[in-house]
Design an enzyme around this catalytic site. Structure first.
Site, PDB file in Angstrom:
ATOM      1  N   HIS A 212     -21.627   1.213 -22.273  1.00  0.00           N
ATOM      2  CA  HIS A 212     -21.599   0.469 -23.538  1.00  0.00           C
ATOM      3  C   HIS A 212     -20.232  -0.230 -23.582  1.00  0.00           C
ATOM      4  CE1 HIS A 212     -22.643   0.386 -28.022  1.00  0.00           C
ATOM      5  NE2 HIS A 212     -21.335   0.150 -28.070  1.00  0.00           N
ATOM      6  N   HIS A 214     -17.736  -3.084 -24.748  1.00  0.00           N
ATOM      7  CA  HIS A 214     -17.414  -4.201 -25.647  1.00  0.00           C
ATOM      8  C   HIS A 214     -16.586  -5.208 -24.847  1.00  0.00           C
ATOM      9  CE1 HIS A 214     -19.058  -3.033 -29.564  1.00  0.00           C
ATOM     10  NE2 HIS A 214     -19.038  -1.826 -29.028  1.00  0.00           N
ATOM     11  N   CYS A 245     -17.128  -3.179 -33.900  1.00  0.00           N
ATOM     12  CA  CYS A 245     -17.200  -1.970 -34.714  1.00  0.00           C
ATOM     13  C   CYS A 245     -16.208  -2.110 -35.861  1.00  0.00           C
ATOM     14  CB  CYS A 245     -16.872  -0.723 -33.902  1.00  0.00           C
ATOM     15  SG  CYS A 245     -16.803   0.758 -34.930  1.00  0.00           S
ATOM     16  N   ASN A 254     -20.551  -6.315 -28.005  1.00  0.00           N
ATOM     17  CA  ASN A 254     -20.904  -5.798 -26.677  1.00  0.00           C
ATOM     18  C   ASN A 254     -21.053  -6.976 -25.718  1.00  0.00           C
ATOM     19  OD1 ASN A 254     -22.575  -3.669 -28.605  1.00  0.00           O
ATOM     20  ND2 ASN A 254     -21.705  -2.753 -26.775  1.00  0.00           N
TER      21      ASN A 254
HETATM   22  P1  HMG Z   1     -18.056  10.555 -46.329  1.00  0.00           P
HETATM   23  O1  HMG Z   1     -17.601   9.632 -47.403  1.00  0.00           O
HETATM   24  O2  HMG Z   1     -17.034  11.490 -45.716  1.00  0.00           O
HETATM   25  O3  HMG Z   1     -19.346  11.407 -46.729  1.00  0.00           O
HETATM   26  O4  HMG Z   1     -18.716   9.696 -45.201  1.00  0.00           O
HETATM   27  P2  HMG Z   1     -19.786  12.284 -47.904  1.00  0.00           P
HETATM   28  O5  HMG Z   1     -20.727  13.276 -47.328  1.00  0.00           O
HETATM   29  O6  HMG Z   1     -18.604  12.751 -48.707  1.00  0.00           O
HETATM   30  O7  HMG Z   1     -20.624  11.241 -48.797  1.00  0.00           O
HETATM   31  C1  HMG Z   1     -20.028  10.193 -49.512  1.00  0.00           C
HETATM   32  C2  HMG Z   1     -21.093   9.224 -49.980  1.00  0.00           C
HETATM   33  O8  HMG Z   1     -21.779   8.684 -48.860  1.00  0.00           O
HETATM   34  C3  HMG Z   1     -22.164   9.892 -50.852  1.00  0.00           C
HETATM   35  O9  HMG Z   1     -22.611   8.912 -51.764  1.00  0.00           O
HETATM   36  C4  HMG Z   1     -23.270  10.170 -49.894  1.00  0.00           C
HETATM   37  O10 HMG Z   1     -24.526  10.214 -50.505  1.00  0.00           O
HETATM   38  C5  HMG Z   1     -23.170   8.977 -48.972  1.00  0.00           C
HETATM   39  P3  HMG Z   1     -21.999   8.823 -53.247  1.00  0.00           P
HETATM   40  O11 HMG Z   1     -22.314  10.175 -53.868  1.00  0.00           O
HETATM   41  O12 HMG Z   1     -20.518   8.599 -53.135  1.00  0.00           O
HETATM   42  O13 HMG Z   1     -22.735   7.673 -53.870  1.00  0.00           O
HETATM   43  N1  HMG Z   1     -23.702   9.267 -47.647  1.00  0.00           N
HETATM   44  C6  HMG Z   1     -24.679   8.549 -47.067  1.00  0.00           C
HETATM   45  N2  HMG Z   1     -25.370   7.466 -47.453  1.00  0.00           N
HETATM   46  C7  HMG Z   1     -26.299   6.983 -46.612  1.00  0.00           C
HETATM   47  N3  HMG Z   1     -26.555   7.519 -45.388  1.00  0.00           N
HETATM   48  C8  HMG Z   1     -25.884   8.609 -44.982  1.00  0.00           C
HETATM   49  C9  HMG Z   1     -24.895   9.150 -45.831  1.00  0.00           C
HETATM   50  N4  HMG Z   1     -24.069  10.195 -45.694  1.00  0.00           N
HETATM   51  C10 HMG Z   1     -23.352  10.261 -46.831  1.00  0.00           C
HETATM   52  N5  HMG Z   1     -26.162   9.112 -43.784  1.00  0.00           N
HETATM   53  C11 HMG Z   1     -20.120   9.318 -43.289  1.00  0.00           C
HETATM   54  C12 HMG Z   1     -19.201  10.293 -44.011  1.00  0.00           C
HETATM   55  C13 HMG Z   1     -20.374   9.877 -41.922  1.00  0.00           C
HETATM   56  C14 HMG Z   1     -21.430   9.220 -44.057  1.00  0.00           C
HETATM   57  C15 HMG Z   1     -19.452   7.921 -43.254  1.00  0.00           C
HETATM   58  O14 HMG Z   1     -18.167   8.034 -42.731  1.00  0.00           O
HETATM   59  C16 HMG Z   1     -20.241   6.925 -42.431  1.00  0.00           C
HETATM   60  O15 HMG Z   1     -21.312   6.498 -42.843  1.00  0.00           O
HETATM   61  N6  HMG Z   1     -19.713   6.515 -41.258  1.00  0.00           N
HETATM   62  C17 HMG Z   1     -20.402   5.611 -40.375  1.00  0.00           C
HETATM   63  C18 HMG Z   1     -19.484   4.519 -39.896  1.00  0.00           C
HETATM   64  C19 HMG Z   1     -20.226   3.579 -38.997  1.00  0.00           C
HETATM   65  O16 HMG Z   1     -21.412   3.329 -39.153  1.00  0.00           O
HETATM   66  N7  HMG Z   1     -19.499   3.006 -37.988  1.00  0.00           N
HETATM   67  C20 HMG Z   1     -20.040   2.069 -37.073  1.00  0.00           C
HETATM   68  C21 HMG Z   1     -20.981   2.663 -36.093  1.00  0.00           C
HETATM   69  S1  HMG Z   1     -20.190   3.545 -34.752  1.00  0.00           S
HETATM   70  C22 HMG Z   1     -19.959   2.353 -33.544  1.00  0.00           C
HETATM   71  O17 HMG Z   1     -20.165   1.190 -33.774  1.00  0.00           O
HETATM   72  C23 HMG Z   1     -19.535   2.790 -32.159  1.00  0.00           C
HETATM   73  C24 HMG Z   1     -20.672   2.708 -31.117  1.00  0.00           C
HETATM   74  O18 HMG Z   1     -21.195   1.390 -31.052  1.00  0.00           O
HETATM   75  C25 HMG Z   1     -20.155   3.112 -29.715  1.00  0.00           C
HETATM   76  C26 HMG Z   1     -18.885   2.367 -29.263  1.00  0.00           C
HETATM   77  O19 HMG Z   1     -18.828   1.131 -29.361  1.00  0.00           O
HETATM   78  O20 HMG Z   1     -17.996   3.060 -28.790  1.00  0.00           O
HETATM   79  C27 HMG Z   1     -21.840   3.636 -31.479  1.00  0.00           C
HETATM   80 MG    MG Z   2     -20.318  -0.219 -29.959  1.00  0.00          MG
END
Ligand code: HMG
Ligand code: MG
Length: 318
Positions: A212, A214, A245, A254
């Protein structure tokens, strides 16, 4: 990739990232109806694995907020499997309800990025994932493990190859069917990618790995060569080079899917993807987003098609 012979028979599986990794980091958000058209076009071009959404916090990644609606409207005919990113139990439950064919759990080699991305450290993420993998597998849903920062972390600096190997092994032990090795910020070159892959391949067979890359520093395509040479046959890519990201400062998309298909076909390898259809889709989505086409292959094919169209217009007006 066998250097002397045998490459012609090699099949490579592409995992299309445009609708997820791509669109999560584009300045403009593509409305649902256009995202569905993008996915339909990608499937039509022959891509059989497409990551289409993410069940993550909408506050963190608003572009993916309507993933449940998107899954509901997907055309489920044909061989294409649709995947989604999942960070926790809430995400897994949403992915199950949406009938995702595959989920991707994501962690990293480094604490700095993991904390910025999902709010916890690496060790904690593995503890969180263990029951999620069990539950997904119980329901027959395949689990992909994303391992980010395999070359370097934007917060913690360079990553040691042995660290990548150890982390990849732990994800595999949790029950992931495949580990996608992410150069999240695109800083690798074949000089750093090759020793990283050697360390991982010492522990894990090539058939369980994906790469993967980028393309932040324009090395994505070059980095595929050491992966192919070492027998890795699953490649993540993003149509028109969309994306990045949001939690990796400066990361860009990517490696472009069109570039990957052009390279692989040029090496005599098969992908099952129509380059013409893929390139037309890349041009189309770039126009929808009002951004330049990030694929050089896509740009070249589009320019050729435009020249041909002009010539046909001229000859029909004579
Ligand atoms: P948090 O704030 O620590 O979580 O986030 P929490 O459990 O305290 O929840 C806070 C709020 O988020 C709550 O809502 C939850 O309901 C909600 P509120 O009461 O404040 O209204 N919540 C959610 N809502 C929808 N779906 C869920 C969810 N979980 C909690 N699943 C959390 C922790 C992990 C959720 C947050 O940090 C997060 O969503 N992170 C994701 C970030 C992301 O998507 N990054 C990009 C993707 S990774 C990437 O691109 C890399 C990759 O491509 C590989 C590479 O390139 O190396 C894969
Ligand atoms: Mg990625």
């Amino acid at each position: 990739m066998k250097r002397e012979s045998g490459m012609q028979d090699d099949k490579v599986s592409l995992v299309e990232m445009g609708p997820r990794d791509g669109l999560q980091n584009e300045a403009s958000t593509l409305p649902l109806v256009q995202r569905l058209e993008l996915i339909a076009r990608l499937a039509e071009s022959g891509l059989q694995r497409i990551e289409v959404g993410a069940f993550v916090s909408p506050k963190k990644v608003p572009q993916m907020a309507d993933s449940a609606e998107l899954f509901k409207a997907l055309p489920r005919k044909g061989p294409t499997r649709y995947g989604a990113l999942v960070p926790n139990l809430q995400g897994l439950q949403a992915a199950i309800a949406a009938r995702a064919d595959e989920i991707g759990l994501f962690t990293a080699c480094s604490d700095g990025f993991t904390r910025a991305n999902i709010g916890i450290g690496v060790e904690e993420s593995l503890v969180r994932f263990a029951p999620l993998v069990l539950e997904a597998r119980r329901l027959g849903i395949k689990v992909r493990g994303y391992l980010s920062t395999v070359i370097a972390c934007p917060f913690d600096g360079p990553t040691r190859p042995k660290r990548v190997a150890a982390m990849a092994e732990r994800l595999l032990d949790l029950g992931c069917h495949e580990i996608s090795l992410g150069d999240t910020i695109g800083v690798g070159t074949p000089g750093t990618v090759a020793p990283m892959l050697d360390a991982v391949l010492h522990e894990i067979p090539a058939g369980r790995l994906a790469v993967h890359f980028h393309d932040t520093y324009g090395q994505g395509l070059a980095n595929l060569l050491p992966a192919l040479e070492r027998g890795i046959r699953t490649i993540d890519c993003s149509v028109a080079g969309l994306g990045g990201c949001p939690y990796a400062p400066g990361a860009s998309g990517n490696v472009a899917s069109e570039e990957v298909v052009y390279l692989l076909h040029g090496l005599g390898m098969s992908t099952g993807v129509s380059l013409d259809k893929l390139a037309a889709t890349g041009q189309w989505v770039s126009e929808q987003l009002g951004r330049p086409n990030g694929s050089q292959v896509g740009q070249a094919l589009h320019a050729n098609a435009e020249r041909l169209r002009m010539r046909l217009c001229q000859s029909s007006s004579h």
